[in-house]
Design an enzyme around this catalytic site. Sequence first.
Site, PDB file in Angstrom:
ATOM      1  N   TYR A 196       0.881  -1.172   0.000  1.00  0.00           N
ATOM      2  CA  TYR A 196       0.000   0.000   0.000  1.00  0.00           C
ATOM      3  C   TYR A 196       0.921   1.225   0.000  1.00  0.00           C
ATOM      4  O   TYR A 196       1.621   1.465   0.987  1.00  0.00           O
ATOM      5  CB  TYR A 196      -0.879   0.013   1.248  1.00  0.00           C
ATOM      6  CG  TYR A 196      -2.008  -1.003   1.230  1.00  0.00           C
ATOM      7  CD1 TYR A 196      -1.786  -2.339   1.541  1.00  0.00           C
ATOM      8  CD2 TYR A 196      -3.308  -0.607   0.895  1.00  0.00           C
ATOM      9  CE1 TYR A 196      -2.826  -3.265   1.522  1.00  0.00           C
ATOM     10  CE2 TYR A 196      -4.358  -1.529   0.882  1.00  0.00           C
ATOM     11  CZ  TYR A 196      -4.109  -2.856   1.189  1.00  0.00           C
ATOM     12  OH  TYR A 196      -5.139  -3.767   1.174  1.00  0.00           O
ATOM     13  N   PRO A 288     -12.540   0.588  -1.255  1.00  0.00           N
ATOM     14  CA  PRO A 288     -11.854  -0.706  -1.223  1.00  0.00           C
ATOM     15  C   PRO A 288     -10.511  -0.746  -0.485  1.00  0.00           C
ATOM     16  O   PRO A 288      -9.928  -1.817  -0.353  1.00  0.00           O
ATOM     17  CB  PRO A 288     -11.647  -1.041  -2.708  1.00  0.00           C
ATOM     18  CG  PRO A 288     -11.713   0.254  -3.408  1.00  0.00           C
ATOM     19  CD  PRO A 288     -12.611   1.137  -2.612  1.00  0.00           C
ATOM     20  N   LYS A 292     -12.557  -4.731   2.470  1.00  0.00           N
ATOM     21  CA  LYS A 292     -13.620  -5.247   3.348  1.00  0.00           C
ATOM     22  C   LYS A 292     -14.913  -5.646   2.640  1.00  0.00           C
ATOM     23  O   LYS A 292     -15.725  -6.374   3.221  1.00  0.00           O
ATOM     24  CB  LYS A 292     -13.957  -4.190   4.414  1.00  0.00           C
ATOM     25  CG  LYS A 292     -12.885  -4.036   5.465  1.00  0.00           C
ATOM     26  CD  LYS A 292     -12.868  -5.225   6.408  1.00  0.00           C
ATOM     27  CE  LYS A 292     -11.612  -5.326   7.214  1.00  0.00           C
ATOM     28  NZ  LYS A 292     -10.716  -6.407   6.836  1.00  0.00           N
TER      29      LYS A 292
HETATM   30  P1  FAD Z   1     -22.230  -8.200  -6.086  1.00  0.00           P
HETATM   31  O1  FAD Z   1     -20.942  -8.901  -6.229  1.00  0.00           O
HETATM   32  O2  FAD Z   1     -22.372  -6.849  -6.692  1.00  0.00           O
HETATM   33  O3  FAD Z   1     -23.343  -9.155  -6.641  1.00  0.00           O
HETATM   34  C1  FAD Z   1     -24.645  -8.730  -6.925  1.00  0.00           C
HETATM   35  C2  FAD Z   1     -25.210  -9.577  -8.037  1.00  0.00           C
HETATM   36  O4  FAD Z   1     -26.545  -9.189  -8.279  1.00  0.00           O
HETATM   37  C3  FAD Z   1     -24.461  -9.377  -9.337  1.00  0.00           C
HETATM   38  O5  FAD Z   1     -24.139 -10.622  -9.913  1.00  0.00           O
HETATM   39  C4  FAD Z   1     -25.440  -8.597 -10.200  1.00  0.00           C
HETATM   40  O6  FAD Z   1     -25.272  -8.852 -11.592  1.00  0.00           O
HETATM   41  C5  FAD Z   1     -26.758  -9.082  -9.667  1.00  0.00           C
HETATM   42  N1  FAD Z   1     -27.865  -8.150  -9.880  1.00  0.00           N
HETATM   43  C6  FAD Z   1     -27.850  -6.798  -9.823  1.00  0.00           C
HETATM   44  N2  FAD Z   1     -29.075  -6.306 -10.083  1.00  0.00           N
HETATM   45  C7  FAD Z   1     -29.869  -7.363 -10.323  1.00  0.00           C
HETATM   46  C8  FAD Z   1     -31.230  -7.484 -10.652  1.00  0.00           C
HETATM   47  N3  FAD Z   1     -31.997  -6.402 -10.807  1.00  0.00           N
HETATM   48  N4  FAD Z   1     -31.748  -8.714 -10.823  1.00  0.00           N
HETATM   49  C9  FAD Z   1     -30.968  -9.826 -10.667  1.00  0.00           C
HETATM   50  N5  FAD Z   1     -29.643  -9.764 -10.359  1.00  0.00           N
HETATM   51  C10 FAD Z   1     -29.105  -8.551 -10.182  1.00  0.00           C
HETATM   52  N6  FAD Z   1     -13.945  -4.964  -2.654  1.00  0.00           N
HETATM   53  C11 FAD Z   1     -12.725  -5.141  -2.169  1.00  0.00           C
HETATM   54  O7  FAD Z   1     -12.608  -5.532  -1.005  1.00  0.00           O
HETATM   55  N7  FAD Z   1     -11.626  -4.912  -2.972  1.00  0.00           N
HETATM   56  C12 FAD Z   1     -11.752  -4.510  -4.288  1.00  0.00           C
HETATM   57  O8  FAD Z   1     -10.763  -4.336  -4.991  1.00  0.00           O
HETATM   58  C13 FAD Z   1     -13.015  -4.315  -4.809  1.00  0.00           C
HETATM   59  N8  FAD Z   1     -13.196  -3.925  -6.112  1.00  0.00           N
HETATM   60  C14 FAD Z   1     -14.462  -3.732  -6.577  1.00  0.00           C
HETATM   61  C15 FAD Z   1     -14.679  -3.301  -7.896  1.00  0.00           C
HETATM   62  C16 FAD Z   1     -15.974  -3.040  -8.381  1.00  0.00           C
HETATM   63  C17 FAD Z   1     -16.180  -2.560  -9.811  1.00  0.00           C
HETATM   64  C18 FAD Z   1     -17.073  -3.215  -7.517  1.00  0.00           C
HETATM   65  C19 FAD Z   1     -18.489  -2.919  -8.004  1.00  0.00           C
HETATM   66  C20 FAD Z   1     -16.853  -3.677  -6.214  1.00  0.00           C
HETATM   67  C21 FAD Z   1     -15.565  -3.929  -5.728  1.00  0.00           C
HETATM   68  N9  FAD Z   1     -15.333  -4.397  -4.425  1.00  0.00           N
HETATM   69  C22 FAD Z   1     -14.102  -4.555  -3.937  1.00  0.00           C
HETATM   70  C23 FAD Z   1     -16.394  -4.727  -3.526  1.00  0.00           C
HETATM   71  C24 FAD Z   1     -16.714  -6.219  -3.558  1.00  0.00           C
HETATM   72  O9  FAD Z   1     -16.425  -6.741  -4.814  1.00  0.00           O
HETATM   73  C25 FAD Z   1     -18.178  -6.320  -3.193  1.00  0.00           C
HETATM   74  O10 FAD Z   1     -18.304  -5.887  -1.862  1.00  0.00           O
HETATM   75  C26 FAD Z   1     -18.765  -7.721  -3.372  1.00  0.00           C
HETATM   76  O11 FAD Z   1     -18.874  -8.017  -4.737  1.00  0.00           O
HETATM   77  C27 FAD Z   1     -20.139  -7.790  -2.709  1.00  0.00           C
HETATM   78  O12 FAD Z   1     -20.788  -8.968  -3.072  1.00  0.00           O
HETATM   79  P2  FAD Z   1     -22.364  -8.988  -3.288  1.00  0.00           P
HETATM   80  O13 FAD Z   1     -22.690 -10.395  -3.616  1.00  0.00           O
HETATM   81  O14 FAD Z   1     -23.006  -8.299  -2.166  1.00  0.00           O
HETATM   82  O15 FAD Z   1     -22.631  -8.036  -4.537  1.00  0.00           O
HETATM   83  C1  DHB Z   2      -7.057  -6.145  -3.505  1.00  0.00           C
HETATM   84  C2  DHB Z   2      -8.121  -5.280  -3.429  1.00  0.00           C
HETATM   85  C3  DHB Z   2      -8.209  -4.395  -2.386  1.00  0.00           C
HETATM   86  O1  DHB Z   2      -9.245  -3.547  -2.309  1.00  0.00           O
HETATM   87  C4  DHB Z   2      -7.242  -4.358  -1.394  1.00  0.00           C
HETATM   88  O2  DHB Z   2      -7.345  -3.458  -0.387  1.00  0.00           O
HETATM   89  C5  DHB Z   2      -6.182  -5.239  -1.464  1.00  0.00           C
HETATM   90  C6  DHB Z   2      -6.096  -6.138  -2.522  1.00  0.00           C
HETATM   91  C7  DHB Z   2      -6.968  -7.092  -4.629  1.00  0.00           C
HETATM   92  O3  DHB Z   2      -7.825  -7.025  -5.522  1.00  0.00           O
HETATM   93  O4  DHB Z   2      -6.037  -7.902  -4.666  1.00  0.00           O
END
Ligand code: FAD
Ligand code: DHB
Length: 384
Positions: A196, A288, A292
Amino acid sequence: MRTQVGIIGAGPAGLLLSHLLHLRGISSVVLERRSRAYVERRVRAGVLEQGTVDTLVEAGVGARLLREGLPHQGIELRYDGQSHRVAFEKLVPGRSITVYGQQEVVKDLIAARLEAGGDVRFEIEDVAAHSLEAEPYLTFGGERLDCDVIAGCDGFHGVSRPSIPPGVLQVFEREYPFAWLGILARVAPSSEELIYARTERGFALHSMRSPTVSRFYLQVPPDAGVDEWPDERIWAELKARLETVPGFTLETGEIFEKGVTPMRAFVAEPMQYGRLYLAGDAAHIVPPTGAKGLNLAVADVRVLTEALDRFFATGSADLLDSYSESCLKRVWRAQHFSWWMTTLLHTFDSDDAYGRRLQLSYLDYVTSSEAAATTLAENYVGLP
Ligand code: FAD
Ligand code: DHB
C-alpha cells in the site's frame, strides 16, 4: 412456483447464502440478471479474511481456495521513501488473510450449487419484489415465485433496496473525490506481500492473483475513463508511485484487464423490511482500501443463514428480527476502518501542506507504535 428463500443476485452473497441454506436443508432459487460467463469473469476484490476462508472451507467450497489461494502474514506500507511491514504473525498471532480472486470464489460457489442440483438462473432481467410485509413473491419474465423470505443480494445497483417503501431506510453516504483504476497483468508479483503506497502523486496498490498474475490499483480522478490510461501510462505511473525505495524494481507485463471503480461509502439502515433482508453491497458499500467489501458480504450471509435456520426449524423470527442490528456493528467497524485507511493513504486535492504533514505523521505513528500497528492489523485481518 414456490421456494423458501427467493434470492436476487448471484454475486458472492447470493451464491453463498443459497449454498449454506442448502446445507441446512432450506430451499432457495437464485435469480441473476447477468450471464454465468459474465459473473465468473467479473474482476473485483482479492483479499479474504480468515473468517471468510473458514466459512468457505467449512461449507465444503474451499478445496481450490486452499490449494491455489496465497496466504499472507503481513502487508507493506510504503511512503516517504520508506518501507514498513505490518507483521500479522507478531501483532495478531494466528490470524492472517488469503489472496484469492473474488471471481474464483464465485466460480467455486456456482459449481457447488449446480453440482448439488441448485436452482440458479442466469440472464433474468426483470426481477421485481412484491408484498414484502407478508406472503412475499418475486416476478420475472411472466413467472411468479412465491417465497417465505426474500434475500436482496443484488449489489448496490440492484432492485431489492429500491423496492422498500420511501421513508423506511435511513441512508448514510460519502463520495470520495477520486476513483481506482484496477488492472491485471501477466507478470510475476514484484513483491511477496501487498504494498500500500502513499505518494505525492496519489495512492498505488500492488497485489497479486497467482505466481504469474499481478493485480495493481492506482488512485485516479473520479471521472477517469480507461481510454485515458493506455498501458504505457499505467506502467509509468505505477513505477513512479512504487519504485520509491532503494532496490525495488517493478516488473511489467501484458495487461489483460482494466477497470475504473468509483470510491464511495454507503450504509442503508435497517438492512431489512418486512420479509426482505438485504445482504452485502445491496445494503452497504465501503471504499476498497481496507479490502472489506467481499468479507462484509460473507459476514452478513453467515448471520442471515443462522436466522433463517432458526426461523424454518422452530418458527421463531427472533434472530431474523435482530438481523440488521447483528450485522451493523461489523458494518460500521468496517466503514470506519475503510475510511481511515483511505484518508491515510490517498492524496486529497483539498489537503494543504499542513494536511499532508499530518498524514505523514500519522503514517510514522502507525509504523512505529506497536499499539497503532496492532489496530491496523486487527482490523485488516478482520474481527472474529
Ligand atoms: P455483487 O458482487 O455486486 O453481486 C450482486 C449480483 O446481483 C451481481 O451478480 C449482479 O449482476 C446481480 N444483480 C444486480 N441487479 C440485479 C437485478 N436487478 N436482478 C438480478 N440480479 C441482479 N472490494 C474489495 O474488497 N476490494 C476490491 O478491490 C473491490 N473492487 C471492486 C470493484 C468493483 C467494480 C465493484 C463494483 C466492487 C468492488 N469491491 C471490492 C467490492 C466487492 O467486490 C463487493 O463488496 C462484493 O462483490 C459484494 O458482493 P455482493 O454479492 O453483495 O454483490
Ligand atoms: C485487492 C483489493 C483491495 O481492495 C485491497 O485493499 C487489497 C487487494 C486485490 O484485488 O487484490
